[in-house]
Structures are given as C-alpha cells and as structure tokens.
Design a protein around this motif. Structure first.
Motif, PDB file in Angstrom:
ATOM      1  N   ALA A  13      92.142  44.802  57.159  1.00  0.00           N
ATOM      2  CA  ALA A  13      91.700  45.541  55.974  1.00  0.00           C
ATOM      3  C   ALA A  13      90.482  46.404  56.289  1.00  0.00           C
ATOM      4  O   ALA A  13      90.375  47.547  55.844  1.00  0.00           O
ATOM      5  N   LEU A  14      89.569  45.877  57.069  1.00  0.00           N
ATOM      6  CA  LEU A  14      88.384  46.636  57.469  1.00  0.00           C
ATOM      7  C   LEU A  14      88.783  47.840  58.315  1.00  0.00           C
ATOM      8  O   LEU A  14      88.264  48.942  58.129  1.00  0.00           O
ATOM      9  N   ALA A  15      89.727  47.653  59.241  1.00  0.00           N
ATOM     10  CA  ALA A  15      90.194  48.761  60.078  1.00  0.00           C
ATOM     11  C   ALA A  15      90.847  49.849  59.224  1.00  0.00           C
ATOM     12  O   ALA A  15      90.638  51.046  59.456  1.00  0.00           O
ATOM     13  N   LEU A  16      91.627  49.458  58.222  1.00  0.00           N
ATOM     14  CA  LEU A  16      92.248  50.448  57.333  1.00  0.00           C
ATOM     15  C   LEU A  16      91.189  51.211  56.548  1.00  0.00           C
ATOM     16  O   LEU A  16      91.277  52.430  56.390  1.00  0.00           O
ATOM     17  N   HIS A  17      90.190  50.504  56.063  1.00  0.00           N
ATOM     18  CA  HIS A  17      89.119  51.146  55.308  1.00  0.00           C
ATOM     19  C   HIS A  17      88.358  52.143  56.178  1.00  0.00           C
ATOM     20  O   HIS A  17      88.086  53.265  55.759  1.00  0.00           O
ATOM     21  N   VAL A  18      88.032  51.748  57.402  1.00  0.00           N
ATOM     22  CA  VAL A  18      87.300  52.629  58.317  1.00  0.00           C
ATOM     23  C   VAL A  18      88.137  53.850  58.653  1.00  0.00           C
ATOM     24  O   VAL A  18      87.642  54.975  58.627  1.00  0.00           O
ATOM     25  N   SER A  19      89.434  53.667  58.921  1.00  0.00           N
ATOM     26  CA  SER A  19      90.270  54.819  59.276  1.00  0.00           C
ATOM     27  C   SER A  19      90.434  55.756  58.086  1.00  0.00           C
ATOM     28  O   SER A  19      90.451  56.973  58.239  1.00  0.00           O
ATOM     29  N   ALA A  20      90.525  55.209  56.875  1.00  0.00           N
ATOM     30  CA  ALA A  20      90.618  56.060  55.685  1.00  0.00           C
ATOM     31  C   ALA A  20      89.319  56.810  55.460  1.00  0.00           C
ATOM     32  O   ALA A  20      89.321  57.970  55.060  1.00  0.00           O
ATOM     33  N   THR A  21      88.186  56.173  55.734  1.00  0.00           N
ATOM     34  CA  THR A  21      86.885  56.817  55.573  1.00  0.00           C
ATOM     35  C   THR A  21      86.720  57.945  56.578  1.00  0.00           C
ATOM     36  O   THR A  21      86.243  59.029  56.241  1.00  0.00           O
ATOM     37  N   ILE A  22      87.147  57.722  57.810  1.00  0.00           N
ATOM     38  CA  ILE A  22      87.043  58.749  58.848  1.00  0.00           C
ATOM     39  C   ILE A  22      87.953  59.922  58.527  1.00  0.00           C
ATOM     40  O   ILE A  22      87.580  61.078  58.670  1.00  0.00           O
ATOM     41  N   ALA A  23      89.160  59.621  58.038  1.00  0.00           N
ATOM     42  CA  ALA A  23      90.132  60.670  57.735  1.00  0.00           C
ATOM     43  C   ALA A  23      89.780  61.420  56.456  1.00  0.00           C
ATOM     44  O   ALA A  23      90.325  62.464  56.179  1.00  0.00           O
ATOM     45  N   GLY A  24      88.871  60.910  55.662  1.00  0.00           N
ATOM     46  CA  GLY A  24      88.531  61.516  54.378  1.00  0.00           C
ATOM     47  C   GLY A  24      89.294  60.813  53.275  1.00  0.00           C
ATOM     48  O   GLY A  24      90.159  59.989  53.505  1.00  0.00           O
ATOM     49  N   THR A  25      88.982  61.156  52.059  1.00  0.00           N
ATOM     50  CA  THR A  25      89.640  60.541  50.919  1.00  0.00           C
ATOM     51  C   THR A  25      91.075  61.033  50.827  1.00  0.00           C
ATOM     52  O   THR A  25      91.322  62.229  50.876  1.00  0.00           O
ATOM     53  N   PRO A  26      92.024  60.131  50.688  1.00  0.00           N
ATOM     54  CA  PRO A  26      93.420  60.553  50.576  1.00  0.00           C
ATOM     55  C   PRO A  26      93.638  61.390  49.318  1.00  0.00           C
ATOM     56  O   PRO A  26      92.984  61.171  48.306  1.00  0.00           O
ATOM     57  N   ARG A  27      94.569  62.334  49.381  1.00  0.00           N
ATOM     58  CA  ARG A  27      94.861  63.204  48.249  1.00  0.00           C
ATOM     59  C   ARG A  27      95.369  62.424  47.044  1.00  0.00           C
ATOM     60  O   ARG A  27      95.137  62.801  45.922  1.00  0.00           O
ATOM     61  N   ASN A  28      96.086  61.374  47.278  1.00  0.00           N
ATOM     62  CA  ASN A  28      96.699  60.630  46.191  1.00  0.00           C
ATOM     63  C   ASN A  28      95.857  59.453  45.732  1.00  0.00           C
ATOM     64  O   ASN A  28      96.372  58.531  45.136  1.00  0.00           O
ATOM     65  N   SER A  29      94.570  59.473  46.010  1.00  0.00           N
ATOM     66  CA  SER A  29      93.729  58.359  45.592  1.00  0.00           C
ATOM     67  C   SER A  29      93.535  58.408  44.076  1.00  0.00           C
ATOM     68  O   SER A  29      93.557  59.457  43.460  1.00  0.00           O
ATOM     69  N   VAL A  30      93.368  57.259  43.488  1.00  0.00           N
ATOM     70  CA  VAL A  30      93.219  57.144  42.044  1.00  0.00           C
ATOM     71  C   VAL A  30      91.904  56.446  41.738  1.00  0.00           C
ATOM     72  O   VAL A  30      91.574  55.438  42.350  1.00  0.00           O
ATOM     73  N   THR A  31      91.160  56.996  40.806  1.00  0.00           N
ATOM     74  CA  THR A  31      89.934  56.367  40.349  1.00  0.00           C
ATOM     75  C   THR A  31      90.111  56.014  38.882  1.00  0.00           C
ATOM     76  O   THR A  31      90.491  56.861  38.078  1.00  0.00           O
ATOM     77  N   ILE A  32      89.855  54.775  38.534  1.00  0.00           N
ATOM     78  CA  ILE A  32      89.991  54.332  37.152  1.00  0.00           C
ATOM     79  C   ILE A  32      88.600  54.096  36.586  1.00  0.00           C
ATOM     80  O   ILE A  32      87.805  53.361  37.155  1.00  0.00           O
ATOM     81  N   THR A  33      88.321  54.764  35.467  1.00  0.00           N
ATOM     82  CA  THR A  33      87.035  54.596  34.795  1.00  0.00           C
ATOM     83  C   THR A  33      87.282  54.407  33.306  1.00  0.00           C
ATOM     84  O   THR A  33      88.356  54.706  32.797  1.00  0.00           O
ATOM     85  N   ARG A  34      86.272  53.956  32.611  1.00  0.00           N
ATOM     86  CA  ARG A  34      86.342  53.775  31.168  1.00  0.00           C
ATOM     87  C   ARG A  34      86.304  55.150  30.504  1.00  0.00           C
ATOM     88  O   ARG A  34      85.610  56.053  30.964  1.00  0.00           O
TER      89      ARG A  34
END
Length: 112
Positions: A13-34
């Motif tokens: 999980a840490l490796a996936l997080h680091v690789s996603a951080t290096i690659a930048g935020t994915p286009r299909n990322s979702v942020t949920i807020t109130r």
C-alpha cells in the motif's frame, strides 16, 4: 505468518501511494467533502450534483433545484402549469449545454 502478510500488505500500500504521488494525482480521483451550505437546501436528500463552468454548484434535491455560489443558495421551484409542469419538485439530473445553459430532469408522478 499473519504478521508477514500484514507487513507485506502495508508495504504494498505504501509503494502504491508513493508511485501515485510521484506520478501526480490521477485524473479520475474523487474527493468527498461535506456540502458547505446544506442547511440552506430544501432537502438533505441530494440526488444529483453539477458544477458549472463558473464554479457554481447545482444540487438536484427531492424538493427542488438549488444553485450554490459559495455565499448562499438560491432555490428554484417549477411554475405550476396544469398538464405541463412536473407533479413534484424532485430533480434527478443536472447538466449544461455548450453555451452554459443549465438543463435539469425531473421524475414524472404516476398519480394521474
């Protein structure tokens, strides 16, 4: 054995997080807020959300269409025209066309 599986999962999980951080935020990322001004909406049941090109948020609720400009909410209700107007205020979809005109959809009551 269980401890090594947990450690492997954590490292993976840490490796996936680091690789996603290096690659930048994915286009299909979702942020949920109130929803900031939810207390101003006619219903807490939001059926659809749309952000227009000017950044205003549109909410389709069970009791009307709402526009949130970040400072306040304006609620739109249909003008009642017998045989033409929807039988309820339930807004199920909101979008805009190429000119920025807002379009919305309602449900049709089966009680005629």
């Amino acid at each position: 054995m269980h401890r090594s599986i947990t450690l492997f999962t954590l490292l993976f999980a840490l490796a996936l997080h680091v690789s996603a951080t290096i690659a930048g935020t994915p286009r299909n990322s979702v942020t949920i807020t109130r929803v900031p001004l939810i207390d101003q909406l006619p219903s807490r049941c939001i059926l659809t959300i749309y952000q227009d090109r000017e950044g205003e948020m549109w909410y389709g609720t069970e009791d009307g269409l709402c526009r949130d400009n970040g400072h306040g909410v304006k609620i739109y209700y249909p003008v009642k025209v017998p045989g033409v107007s929807p039988d309820n205020n339930k807004i199920t979809c909101v979008t805009a066309d190429g000119l920025g005109h807002i379009w919305f959809g309602t449900t049709r009551s089966e009680e005629h």
